[in-house]
Scaffold this motif. Structure first.
Motif, PDB file in Angstrom:
ATOM      1  N   TYR A  88       1.324  -0.331  -4.683  1.00 42.34           N
ATOM      2  CA  TYR A  88       2.527  -0.169  -5.499  1.00 42.34           C
ATOM      3  C   TYR A  88       3.137  -1.557  -5.655  1.00 42.34           C
ATOM      4  N   VAL A  89       3.470  -1.924  -6.890  1.00 38.85           N
ATOM      5  CA  VAL A  89       4.028  -3.243  -7.162  1.00 38.85           C
ATOM      6  C   VAL A  89       5.340  -3.054  -7.918  1.00 38.85           C
ATOM      7  N   ALA A  90       6.442  -3.305  -7.253  1.00 39.48           N
ATOM      8  CA  ALA A  90       7.747  -3.188  -7.912  1.00 39.48           C
ATOM      9  C   ALA A  90       7.805  -4.148  -9.100  1.00 39.48           C
TER      10      ALA A  90
ATOM     11  N   GLU B 143       8.687   5.754   5.412  1.00 37.26           N
ATOM     12  CA  GLU B 143       9.052   6.632   4.320  1.00 37.26           C
ATOM     13  C   GLU B 143       9.670   5.793   3.206  1.00 37.26           C
ATOM     14  N   PHE B 144       9.264   6.101   1.957  1.00 38.01           N
ATOM     15  CA  PHE B 144       9.711   5.292   0.825  1.00 38.01           C
ATOM     16  C   PHE B 144      10.548   6.126  -0.147  1.00 38.01           C
ATOM     17  N   ARG B 145       9.906   6.951  -0.943  1.00 31.83           N
ATOM     18  CA  ARG B 145      10.617   7.817  -1.882  1.00 31.83           C
ATOM     19  C   ARG B 145      10.428   9.266  -1.463  1.00 31.83           C
ATOM     20  N   ASN B 146      11.533  10.028  -1.422  1.00 35.58           N
ATOM     21  CA  ASN B 146      11.473  11.420  -0.996  1.00 35.58           C
ATOM     22  C   ASN B 146      11.954  12.350  -2.119  1.00 35.58           C
TER      23      ASN B 146
ATOM     24  N   SER C 278       0.846  -1.191   0.000  1.00 31.74           N
ATOM     25  CA  SER C 278       0.000   0.000   0.000  1.00 31.74           C
ATOM     26  C   SER C 278       0.881   1.241   0.000  1.00 31.74           C
ATOM     27  N   LEU C 279       0.495   2.237  -0.800  1.00 32.50           N
ATOM     28  CA  LEU C 279       1.297   3.458  -0.926  1.00 32.50           C
ATOM     29  C   LEU C 279       0.411   4.674  -0.697  1.00 32.50           C
ATOM     30  N   ARG C 280       0.939   5.639   0.038  1.00 28.63           N
ATOM     31  CA  ARG C 280       0.242   6.904   0.247  1.00 28.63           C
ATOM     32  C   ARG C 280       1.225   8.055   0.068  1.00 28.63           C
TER      33      ARG C 280
ATOM     34  N   MET D 282       2.027  -0.131 -12.422  1.00 27.39           N
ATOM     35  CA  MET D 282       1.886   0.300 -11.034  1.00 27.39           C
ATOM     36  C   MET D 282       3.052   1.146 -10.539  1.00 27.39           C
ATOM     37  N   MET D 283       4.163   1.133 -11.253  1.00 30.05           N
ATOM     38  CA  MET D 283       5.359   1.800 -10.764  1.00 30.05           C
ATOM     39  C   MET D 283       5.252   3.321 -10.775  1.00 30.05           C
ATOM     40  N   TYR D 284       4.331   3.863 -11.596  1.00 25.16           N
ATOM     41  CA  TYR D 284       4.172   5.321 -11.657  1.00 25.16           C
ATOM     42  C   TYR D 284       3.815   5.926 -10.305  1.00 25.16           C
ATOM     43  N   LYS D 285       3.181   5.153  -9.444  1.00 18.66           N
ATOM     44  CA  LYS D 285       2.708   5.687  -8.165  1.00 18.66           C
ATOM     45  C   LYS D 285       3.843   6.203  -7.300  1.00 18.66           C
ATOM     46  N   SER D 286       4.990   5.541  -7.386  1.00 23.06           N
ATOM     47  CA  SER D 286       6.116   5.935  -6.540  1.00 23.06           C
ATOM     48  C   SER D 286       6.726   7.262  -6.962  1.00 23.06           C
ATOM     49  N   ARG D 287       6.338   7.781  -8.150  1.00 26.37           N
ATOM     50  CA  ARG D 287       6.906   9.045  -8.624  1.00 26.37           C
ATOM     51  C   ARG D 287       6.237  10.260  -7.992  1.00 26.37           C
ATOM     52  N   PHE D 288       5.133  10.028  -7.265  1.00 23.29           N
ATOM     53  CA  PHE D 288       4.503  11.118  -6.517  1.00 23.29           C
ATOM     54  C   PHE D 288       5.142  11.141  -5.131  1.00 23.29           C
ATOM     55  N   THR D 289       6.017  12.088  -4.922  1.00 25.75           N
ATOM     56  CA  THR D 289       6.841  12.095  -3.717  1.00 25.75           C
ATOM     57  C   THR D 289       6.646  13.387  -2.924  1.00 25.75           C
ATOM     58  N   PRO D 290       6.920  13.331  -1.598  1.00 25.72           N
ATOM     59  CA  PRO D 290       7.356  12.164  -0.826  1.00 25.72           C
ATOM     60  C   PRO D 290       6.183  11.231  -0.534  1.00 25.72           C
ATOM     61  N   ASN D 291       6.501   9.954  -0.384  1.00 29.24           N
ATOM     62  CA  ASN D 291       5.461   8.974  -0.127  1.00 29.24           C
ATOM     63  C   ASN D 291       5.903   7.952   0.917  1.00 29.24           C
ATOM     64  N   GLN D 292       4.958   7.137   1.329  1.00 30.79           N
ATOM     65  CA  GLN D 292       5.203   6.077   2.297  1.00 30.79           C
ATOM     66  C   GLN D 292       4.602   4.784   1.776  1.00 30.79           C
ATOM     67  N   ILE D 293       5.178   3.654   2.201  1.00 26.50           N
ATOM     68  CA  ILE D 293       4.563   2.355   1.931  1.00 26.50           C
ATOM     69  C   ILE D 293       4.329   1.636   3.253  1.00 26.50           C
ATOM     70  N   LEU D 294       3.356   0.741   3.240  1.00 25.14           N
ATOM     71  CA  LEU D 294       3.050  -0.061   4.413  1.00 25.14           C
ATOM     72  C   LEU D 294       3.989  -1.257   4.451  1.00 25.14           C
ATOM     73  N   GLY D 295       4.770  -1.355   5.515  1.00 29.97           N
ATOM     74  CA  GLY D 295       5.741  -2.425   5.631  1.00 29.97           C
ATOM     75  C   GLY D 295       5.135  -3.734   6.092  1.00 29.97           C
ATOM     76  N   LEU D 296       5.928  -4.770   6.015  1.00 25.47           N
ATOM     77  CA  LEU D 296       5.480  -6.089   6.463  1.00 25.47           C
ATOM     78  C   LEU D 296       5.266  -6.125   7.967  1.00 25.47           C
ATOM     79  N   ASP D 297       5.813  -5.122   8.677  1.00 22.56           N
ATOM     80  CA  ASP D 297       5.624  -5.041  10.127  1.00 22.56           C
ATOM     81  C   ASP D 297       4.326  -4.334  10.497  1.00 22.56           C
TER      82      ASP D 297
END
Length: 237
Positions: A207-209, A234-237, A65-67, A214-229
């Motif tokens: 977001y799916v590497a 923070e993901f891309r800044n 998940s990406l926000r 799906m990769m376009y989503k990471s270009r909207f920065t700064p963003n966060q992804i939901l980790g396995l924890d």
């Protein structure tokens, strides 16, 4: 929240990474508030109509998940170019979901183009009931964002206005206008409205590497992804 049924589907070919198989957990609801769905969104769930879902794949964790931070977002060169191409030319009208011949025809043309160019499954043309089930049958009020070039409908997006975030549900556009980057324009409009209203995040789904669509989503920065924890990082800044 009122749950009708919850289950994990059998594995099948992944819609994002064809060499993988996916397995989704579903929860069909009869009642769900925006606050309850906001909590599910924070935990990595998404929804389509009254069906909530999340990945439960055994051999892959690529779907994250990406926000996007709305107040800190700064467009890159390509996004600024998209803004110049569409600002003051494309009109946005926000309302309640409905089915019209223009929307259904646009939806069908979009899916036909995706089937031809990206090998999407063949889409049933003129399926009014299917369209209504996907976009009108919602557990709480949903926004419909319609984009017009002059008087012609060129794109439609569905958005959940939630406490703590705007969530993009689905978006489709006129294939003949693809050079305008209307998908990017839709996200830029979401981020602009969220920032203006003091809403902290825009949720863009998974977001799916290594998945080009799906990769376009990471270009909207700064963003966060939901980790396995289970925490947002923070993901891309």
């Amino acid at each position: 929240m009122e749950t009708l049924v919850r289950y994990i589907a059998a594995p099948s070919r992944c819609g994002y990474l064809p060499e993988q198989s996916w397995r989704l957990e579903y929860e069909h609801v009869a009642a769900l508030s925006p606050q309850e769905y906001m909590q599910r969104l924070l935990e990595g769930w998404r929804r389509f109509g009254t069906a909530l879902f999340r990945p439960r794949c055994q051999a892959c964790t690529a779907c994250r998940s990406l926000r996007v931070h709305a107040d800190r977002f700064r467009p890159d060169r390509s996004q600024r170019r998209c803004r110049r191409a569409n600002d003051k030319q494309i009109e946005l009208r926000i309302g309640s979901p409905s089915v019209t011949p223009a929307k259904l025809a646009l939806y069908d043309r979009y899916h036909a183009y995706q089937a031809d160019t990206k090998a999407w499954p063949v889409h049933e043309v003129g399926d009014v009931a299917g369209y209504a089930n996907s976009f009108l049958d919602n557990p709480f009020p949903t926004q419909e964002w319609c984009y017009y070039l002059g008087q012609r409908l060129v794109a439609v997006g569905y958005v959940d206005d939630l406490p703590g975030g705007l969530s993009a549900i689905y978006f489709f556009h006129d294939p003949d206008e693809r050079r305008r980057g209307l998908g990017t324009w839709n996200v830029l409009c979401l981020l602009e409205q969220a920032a203006a209203r003091g809403i902290p995040f825009v949720y863009l789904g998974y977001y799916v590497a290594n998945c080009p669509s799906m990769m376009y989503k990471s270009r909207f920065t700064p963003n966060q992804i939901l980790g396995l924890d289970g925490r947002w990082h923070e993901f891309r800044n």
